[in-house]
Scaffold this motif. Structure first.
Motif, short mmCIF file in Angstrom:
data_model
loop_
_atom_site.label_atom_id
_atom_site.label_comp_id
_atom_site.label_asym_id
_atom_site.label_seq_id
_atom_site.Cartn_x
_atom_site.Cartn_y
_atom_site.Cartn_z
N PRO A 121 -31.11 -9.11 -14.84
CA PRO A 121 -31.93 -7.94 -14.52
C PRO A 121 -33.32 -8.04 -15.13
N VAL A 122 -34.30 -7.59 -14.38
CA VAL A 122 -35.67 -7.52 -14.88
C VAL A 122 -35.92 -6.07 -15.26
N GLY A 123 -36.43 -5.86 -16.47
CA GLY A 123 -36.72 -4.51 -16.94
C GLY A 123 -35.58 -3.83 -17.66
N LYS A 124 -34.46 -4.51 -17.84
CA LYS A 124 -33.31 -3.94 -18.55
C LYS A 124 -32.91 -4.88 -19.69
N ASP A 125 -32.38 -4.30 -20.77
CA ASP A 125 -31.96 -5.11 -21.91
C ASP A 125 -30.59 -5.74 -21.65
N PHE A 126 -30.42 -6.95 -22.15
CA PHE A 126 -29.13 -7.64 -22.12
C PHE A 126 -29.06 -8.56 -23.33
N LEU A 127 -27.87 -9.01 -23.69
CA LEU A 127 -27.67 -9.88 -24.84
C LEU A 127 -27.58 -11.33 -24.40
N VAL A 128 -28.23 -12.21 -25.15
CA VAL A 128 -28.13 -13.65 -24.94
C VAL A 128 -27.65 -14.24 -26.27
N GLY A 129 -26.59 -15.04 -26.19
CA GLY A 129 -26.05 -15.61 -27.40
C GLY A 129 -25.93 -17.12 -27.34
N LEU A 130 -26.09 -17.75 -28.50
CA LEU A 130 -25.88 -19.18 -28.66
C LEU A 130 -24.84 -19.32 -29.76
N GLY A 131 -23.66 -19.77 -29.40
CA GLY A 131 -22.58 -19.82 -30.37
C GLY A 131 -22.12 -18.42 -30.71
N LYS A 132 -21.51 -18.26 -31.87
CA LYS A 132 -20.98 -16.96 -32.26
C LYS A 132 -21.97 -16.08 -33.00
N HIS A 133 -22.95 -16.69 -33.66
CA HIS A 133 -23.76 -15.91 -34.59
C HIS A 133 -25.22 -15.73 -34.20
N GLN A 134 -25.73 -16.50 -33.26
CA GLN A 134 -27.12 -16.36 -32.87
C GLN A 134 -27.20 -15.51 -31.60
N ILE A 135 -27.65 -14.28 -31.76
CA ILE A 135 -27.69 -13.33 -30.64
C ILE A 135 -29.08 -12.70 -30.59
N ARG A 136 -29.56 -12.50 -29.39
CA ARG A 136 -30.83 -11.80 -29.17
C ARG A 136 -30.63 -10.72 -28.11
N SER A 137 -31.33 -9.62 -28.29
CA SER A 137 -31.44 -8.60 -27.25
C SER A 137 -32.70 -8.96 -26.48
N VAL A 138 -32.58 -9.10 -25.15
CA VAL A 138 -33.69 -9.61 -24.35
C VAL A 138 -34.02 -8.62 -23.23
N ARG A 139 -35.30 -8.51 -22.96
CA ARG A 139 -35.78 -7.77 -21.79
C ARG A 139 -36.81 -8.65 -21.10
N ILE A 140 -36.58 -8.89 -19.82
CA ILE A 140 -37.54 -9.65 -19.01
C ILE A 140 -38.41 -8.63 -18.29
N VAL A 141 -39.72 -8.83 -18.39
CA VAL A 141 -40.66 -7.90 -17.75
C VAL A 141 -41.59 -8.64 -16.80
N ARG A 142 -42.07 -7.92 -15.81
CA ARG A 142 -43.00 -8.52 -14.85
C ARG A 142 -44.41 -8.44 -15.36
#
Length: 142
Positions: A121-142
């Motif tokens: 989704p563009v414009g909405k927050d979602f979680l991206v994780g690498l392994g168990k402990h590295q997590i980011r909340s991400v928002r893609i914007v135009r």
């Protein structure tokens, strides 16, 4: 001493944190660890990243027909996941990100994926994780 290795490690960690900080800090660290590692909760100090769509967009040549259909029917856009990992600061390079995706070490909203191109989704927050402990909340914007 405890017979269970995990209990032994938790007691050792508590002693170390108590020695360098305080018993309250040790209890707080133990609670945070249990919530994140054992219960799978998102950390309180989760890093939020805003990324421009152009930095992670997948080119038309990279998209499958199914992804093109999803693009026309929803607000999701095709994203090159290795670029997203790099922009989030989870990996040092796009190639390393691709390797981690192929290993199955990457998750989106806690769902593992091995897809190099994903619809997000563009414009909405979602979680991206690498392994168990590295997590980011991400928002893609135009």
């Amino acid at each position: 001493m405890a017979n269970n290795p995990m209990i032994f490690k938790m007691e050792l960690a508590s002693r170390i944190v108590s020695d360098f900080h305080s018993s309250e800090a040790a209890a707080d660290a133990a609670t945070k660890w249990q919530n994140q590692a054992q219960k799978g909760q998102v950390p309180d100090d989760l890093k939020h990243v805003i990324i421009p769509y152009g930095a992670v967009a997948a080119g038309a040549a990279e998209q499958s027909e199914a992804q093109m259909a999803v693009r026309q029917d929803s607000v999701k856009e095709p994203i090159r996941l290795s670029k997203l990992l790099k922009e989030c600061g989870l990996v040092p390079s796009v190639n390393y990100g691709r390797m981690k995706i192929e290993e199955g070490a990457v998750s989106i909203d806690r769902q593992k994926t091995r897809d190099l191109i994903v619809s997000l989704p563009v414009g909405k927050d979602f979680l991206v994780g690498l392994g168990k402990h590295q997590i980011r909340s991400v928002r893609i914007v135009r």
